[in-house]
Design a protein around this motif. Structure first.
Motif, PDB file in Angstrom:
ATOM      1  N   GLU A   1      22.998 -45.715  32.268  1.00  0.00           N
ATOM      2  CA  GLU A   1      23.835 -46.706  32.962  1.00  0.00           C
ATOM      3  C   GLU A   1      25.179 -46.041  33.177  1.00  0.00           C
ATOM      4  O   GLU A   1      25.872 -45.680  32.217  1.00  0.00           O
TER       5      GLU A   1
ATOM      6  N   THR B   1      25.541 -48.815  37.526  1.00  0.00           N
ATOM      7  CA  THR B   1      24.117 -48.853  37.906  1.00  0.00           C
ATOM      8  C   THR B   1      23.262 -48.141  36.856  1.00  0.00           C
ATOM      9  O   THR B   1      23.712 -47.217  36.186  1.00  0.00           O
ATOM     10  N   VAL B   2      22.002 -48.611  36.761  1.00  0.00           N
ATOM     11  CA  VAL B   2      21.059 -48.024  35.811  1.00  0.00           C
ATOM     12  C   VAL B   2      20.097 -47.138  36.591  1.00  0.00           C
ATOM     13  O   VAL B   2      19.511 -47.572  37.589  1.00  0.00           O
TER      14      VAL B   2
ATOM     15  N   SER C   1      24.714 -45.369  27.932  1.00  0.00           N
ATOM     16  CA  SER C   1      25.456 -46.249  28.826  1.00  0.00           C
ATOM     17  C   SER C   1      26.941 -45.941  28.716  1.00  0.00           C
ATOM     18  O   SER C   1      27.447 -45.727  27.609  1.00  0.00           O
TER      19      SER C   1
ATOM     20  N   ARG D   1      29.026 -48.152  29.626  1.00  0.00           N
ATOM     21  CA  ARG D   1      29.603 -49.490  29.465  1.00  0.00           C
ATOM     22  C   ARG D   1      29.393 -50.028  28.048  1.00  0.00           C
ATOM     23  O   ARG D   1      30.246 -50.687  27.484  1.00  0.00           O
TER      24      ARG D   1
ATOM     25  N   THR E   1      22.952 -55.225  26.158  1.00  0.00           N
ATOM     26  CA  THR E   1      22.905 -53.834  26.674  1.00  0.00           C
ATOM     27  C   THR E   1      21.455 -53.439  26.954  1.00  0.00           C
ATOM     28  O   THR E   1      21.133 -52.873  28.003  1.00  0.00           O
TER      29      THR E   1
ATOM     30  N   ARG F   1      20.108 -55.007  30.145  1.00  0.00           N
ATOM     31  CA  ARG F   1      20.594 -54.342  31.373  1.00  0.00           C
ATOM     32  C   ARG F   1      19.813 -53.055  31.614  1.00  0.00           C
ATOM     33  O   ARG F   1      19.474 -52.704  32.739  1.00  0.00           O
ATOM     34  N   LEU F   2      19.524 -52.325  30.513  1.00  0.00           N
ATOM     35  CA  LEU F   2      18.870 -51.018  30.649  1.00  0.00           C
ATOM     36  C   LEU F   2      17.363 -51.152  30.857  1.00  0.00           C
ATOM     37  O   LEU F   2      16.783 -50.530  31.749  1.00  0.00           O
TER      38      LEU F   2
END
Ligand SMILES: Cc1cc2nc3c(=O)[nH]c(=O)nc-3n(C[C@H](O)[C@H](O)[C@H](O)COP(=O)(O)OP(=O)(O)OC[C@H]3O[C@@H](n4cnc5c(N)ncnc54)[C@H](O)[C@@H]3O)c2cc1C
Length: 464
Positions: free
Chosen positions: A95, A99-100, A321, A323, A369, A372-373
């Motif tokens: 990420e 964007t991933v 990530s 983030r 997290t 999202r991933l």
């Protein structure tokens, strides 16, 4: 009170039953010396710790073993403890900038310019680290200049793209559980030198994350404690004070009668040294070193799912990530388990942000997290386990001790220097694999050799 050498209860008292203390004790016992190991916690293993998630034993602390960690591998072999390779089949996730993306191999899916620059800066760092002496990095030409910089300041001057800087920050957090602004550039390079390069530190195959132990790394500290002999261990006994005189050391604390020894080996992290009352006081440079060697900040988490669903989608489970707060992440599923486990870390600033929050808040942030991933399936774990090492009284943070600018050149040369009859071990003092269990084992062996020579010299001095 003045003691005579003849009133020594044991030859050597070892403070701390982590891998360093146990490795020192094992070597001393093998040499026929009377040894006592005194440990504050009610268990051995220090920064390794067993845990359970979804009915599977997991490591809440140290976990992996690299190909060059020969002492740790030899210990496992002596006890028939097998390793299993870290699962890494399939694509990784990154990420980055919101964007991933999936990618295969070592080259992450980030903008080309940032990628080229990351490659260039990694190679430069490898060259700079290789030029240092592993045992005396402070003596290198230009050491003072490197020790004036933080890693952040150095990257800001030498790396132009924000992408390459962000990627380097992810690598720094993964290795040190600290932000690039927290550590000296010379310390960063010396730590890399001790493990033979930055790439081995951040890699799975051929690197520090290559293999895990069946049943967990913590089990090896129990095996080492068996080799030392359980009767020589005192657990749940925090040492409070060390009183040194011409003939020996008196160890106080833990609600026991003071223990008298000829020599002591202190294996607690440098940051915890100021908690020990010592008489006479530590030599001034030792005191300064202890004050300037804070621990990293890390919370380790295991998240269990009904199945390792990511594998079916061609993913290895490895992810990072920019983030966060949960990054990096690995597939932590034990071989043969039906359930799937994702294992990862909150590091540096993320740990500081979350250490005072509730476990529920941390769990929610970790799962956010992962979702999202890895997508919506990651939102429904069946179990969760975590360990906040910043909150562990007898570690004060992890993975290991760090050094800010002007520490390694100003105070580093005394890192392995005995203070009279008190000697030092612990992964922070290692020449090889500093920060790792392998380094802890090496430091214990080195301190034991040092103490055996000193005991022989003491005996000669008594005779003459
Ligand atoms: C989350 C995490 C992940 C990690 N991952 C890895 C990995 O994958 N591979 C790897 O090789 N390493 C890893 N590490 C690092 C590794 O665990 C350490 O380098 C190693 O365990 C350090 O051993 P040590 O004996 O030097 O120190 P410690 O284990 O810290 O031992 C010192 C001992 O001293 C005791 N003590 C402290 N104060 C006192 C006192 N006053 N009186 C008596 N006893 C005292 C402590 O309780 C402790 O048991 C990780 C660590 C953490 C926390």
């Amino acid at each position: 009170m003045q003691h005579d050498i003849s009133d020594a209860t044991v030859d050597v008292c070892v403070i701390g039953a982590g891998f360093a203390g146990l490795s020192a004790a094992r070597a001393l016992v093998a040499a026929g010396r009377a040894v006592r190991v005194i440990e504050a916690r009610d268990r051995v293993g220090g920064r390794t710790k067993p845990g359970m998630v979804a009915g599977h034993r997991v490591d809440l602390g140290g976990q992996w073993v690299g190909p060059d960690h020969r002492r740790l591998r030899a210990l496992a072999a002596r006890h028939g403890i097998a390793t299993e390779p870290q699962f890494e089949t399939g694509a990784k996730l990154i990420e980055f900038g919101g964007t991933v993306k999936r990618y295969e191999g070592l080259i992450p899916a980030i903008p080309l310019l940032a990628l080229i620059e990351t490659d260039r800066v990694m190679k430069r760092i490898e060259r700079m680290a290789a030029a240092l002496s592993a045992s005396a990095p402070w003596a290198a030409a230009g050491a003072a200049d490197l020790d004036r910089d933080t890693v952040d300041a150095w990257l800001a001057r030498h790396v132009r793209t924000a992408g390459a800087r962000a990627l380097m920050a992810i690598a720094v957090r993964a290795v040190f559980s600290a932000e690039p602004a927290e550590i000296s550039m010379l310390f960063f390079l010396a730590y890399i030198r001790a493990s033979g390069g930055l790439e081995p530190l951040i890699s799975v195959r051929g690197g520090a994350q290559q293999d895990r132990f069946r049943g967990g790394l913590h089990a090896l500290s129990e095996a080492l404690a068996d080799e030392v002999g359980r009767e020589r261990l005192r657990l749940g006994r925090p040492v409070a004070a060390l009183e040194q005189d011409a003939a020996g050391v008196t160890v106080h604390g833990g609600g026991e009668a003071p223990l008298r020894c000829r020599r002591a080996i202190v294996t607690v992290p440098l940051a915890l040294l100021p908690r020990l009352q010592v008489s006479p006081p530590w030599p001034s440079l030792r005191q300064g070193l202890a004050q300037r060697s804070p621990m990293g900040s890390v919370i380790k988490c295991h998240v269990a799912y009904r199945t390792p669903f990511w594998r079916a989608r061609g993913l290895s489970g490895e992810a990072v990530s920019d983030r966060g707060p949960f990054s990096p992440i690995f597939d932590g599923t034990p071989e043969g388990a039906g359930e799937g486990i994702l294992t990862g870390f909150l590091e540096g600033e993320a740990t500081r942000r979350f250490t005072a929050r509730t476990p529920e808040a941390r769990r929610a942030a970790v799962i956010a997290t992962l979702t999202r991933l890895f997508g919506p399936e990651a939102a429904h774990p069946i179990d969760y386990a975590e360990n906040d090492w910043l909150a562990e009284d007898w570690s004060g943070g992890c993975y290991a001790g760090l050094m800010a600018p002007a520490t390694l050149t100003g105070f580093g040369p005394v890192i392995r220097e005995a203070a009279g009859r008190i000697h030092f071990a612990g992964t922070e003092t290692a020449i090889e694999a500093t920060g790792y269990v392998e380094g802890a084992l090496e430091s214990g062996e080195r301190a034991a050799i040092e103490v055996l020579a000193a005991l022989n010299q003491d005996a000669l001095n008594t005779v003459s």
